[in-house]
Write a protein that holds these residues in place. Structure first.
Motif, PDB file in Angstrom:
ATOM      1  N   LEU A 100      77.060 117.722 -42.079  1.00  0.00           N
ATOM      2  CA  LEU A 100      77.704 117.913 -40.805  1.00  0.00           C
ATOM      3  C   LEU A 100      79.318 117.157 -40.666  1.00  0.00           C
ATOM      4  O   LEU A 100      80.045 117.515 -39.823  1.00  0.00           O
ATOM      5  CB  LEU A 100      76.805 116.870 -39.922  1.00  0.00           C
ATOM      6  CG  LEU A 100      75.682 117.877 -39.282  1.00  0.00           C
ATOM      7  CD1 LEU A 100      74.923 117.151 -38.088  1.00  0.00           C
ATOM      8  CD2 LEU A 100      76.310 119.187 -38.389  1.00  0.00           C
ATOM      9  N   ASN A 104      82.446 118.594 -38.919  1.00  0.00           N
ATOM     10  CA  ASN A 104      83.026 117.929 -37.697  1.00  0.00           C
ATOM     11  C   ASN A 104      84.379 118.413 -37.485  1.00  0.00           C
ATOM     12  O   ASN A 104      85.119 117.872 -38.475  1.00  0.00           O
ATOM     13  CB  ASN A 104      82.520 116.696 -38.054  1.00  0.00           C
ATOM     14  CG  ASN A 104      82.477 116.308 -36.450  1.00  0.00           C
ATOM     15  OD1 ASN A 104      82.401 116.730 -35.490  1.00  0.00           O
ATOM     16  ND2 ASN A 104      82.575 114.558 -36.486  1.00  0.00           N
ATOM     17  N   CYS A 110      79.110 119.306 -33.121  1.00  0.00           N
ATOM     18  CA  CYS A 110      78.039 119.193 -34.026  1.00  0.00           C
ATOM     19  C   CYS A 110      76.964 118.347 -33.604  1.00  0.00           C
ATOM     20  O   CYS A 110      77.051 117.404 -33.028  1.00  0.00           O
ATOM     21  CB  CYS A 110      78.636 118.512 -35.322  1.00  0.00           C
ATOM     22  SG  CYS A 110      79.724 119.614 -36.163  1.00  0.00           S
TER      23      CYS A 110
END
Length: 296
Positions: A100, A104, A110
């Motif tokens: 993630l 991002n 996210c």
């Protein structure tokens, strides 16, 4: 237990392993353990305690050791999101949050689900992520606030760990936008490692399950089922989802030494065996997992 796919009652155990008893559905052939994790408290609130050095070391050097794998995942999803001015993604079982953090950006909103609070705290404090919660994908938290809103949902090495895979497909169908994408990678029953484990189990009358012993586990968040391509076709048909891409791939989530220890290889032999296996794997086209991309 009833089969997790076709709900046929199944009672006979096909493989009695060190860490699990595996049932093979007599109707559809699905392979699953007869163990279920206890219900999780979805209302638990993550504490703000300091992460120990041991936890940080495990997450950095074990769980997220294969950084190229996370970079490859991020690159793949970004490719499918090209042309989107703003994207919203959900990573189920986000662990320490490395994937993630690579996704991002100002153009990507996210979100992550992580039930294990030490990992959740790591994702927030070390990976710098905000929208990470312990609430499962089928909880009211997601269904009330994020219905039909995600462009992408990802499950990297997750679906083999859940109690009920049906919940994943049903919930993803509700949370994804029309034409939204579901990315899944998971160990595969159609590959060498599982088939070799079946052969050694059969030839040794159950005394040498080899790779089956590391593919199934009756531990909390352990591997409860291993999928085949046929299983994914069935799940998608049941939930009106379509498979866009299916690939057999070679990928290890942990260092080889981790798997050798789970097979009870003596510690003094592990470096030598790891070295030999690394060479063998580089020279042979052995696949152990599948990558599936599904659309709503």
């Amino acid at each position: 237990m009833n089969c997790k796919i076709c709900k046929t009652p199944n009672e006979s155990i096909k493989y009695k392993l060190r860490n699990a008893n595996v049932i093979v559905c007599k109707n559809c052939g699905f392979h699953y353990s007869n163990y279920l994790d206890p219900p999780q408290d979805e209302n638990k609130i993550p504490d703000d305690s300091e992460l120990t050095i041991e936890i940080q070391s495990y997450l950095s050097n074990q769980l997220q050791y294969n950084k190229k794998r996370f970079e490859k995942h991020a690159s793949l999803v970004k490719k499918y999101l090209e042309g989107n001015l703003k994207s919203k993604i959900l990573d189920v079982g986000c662990g320490g949050g490395l994937y993630l953090s690579l996704m991002n950006s100002a153009d990507t909103e996210c979100y992550g689900i992580e039930p294990e609070l030490n990992r959740l705290n790591y994702a927030k404090k070390i990976s710098g992520l905000e929208n990470i919660v312990p609430h499962p994908i089928d909880s009211e938290y997601w269904l009330s606030n994020h219905l039909n809103s995600f462009d992408v949902i990802t499950l990297w090495d997750v679906i083999e760990h859940v109690n009920d895979p049906t919940v994943i497909f049903s919930s993803a169908n509700k949370l994804l936008k029309k034409n939204g994408l579901l990315f899944i990678d998971t160990p595969c029953r159609d590959t060498f490692f599982h088939k070799f484990g079946e052969w050694t189990y059969k030839l040794s009358f159950g005394s040498i399950p080899s790779f089956l012993n590391i593919m199934y586990s009756d531990h909390l968040f352990g591997h409860k089922q291993i999928f085949s391509r046929t299983d994914f076709n069935t799940f998608c048909d049941h939930h009106n989802l379509t498979i866009l891409k299916f690939d057999l791939i070679h990928e290890f989530s942990f260092p080889l030494s981790y798997y050798l220890r789970k097979m009870f290889i003596p510690n003094f032999l592990i470096p030598t065996i790891s070295y030999a296996l690394n060479i063998f794997i580089r020279l042979t086209p052995i696949r152990n997992k599948m990558l599936v991309i599904i659309t709503k």
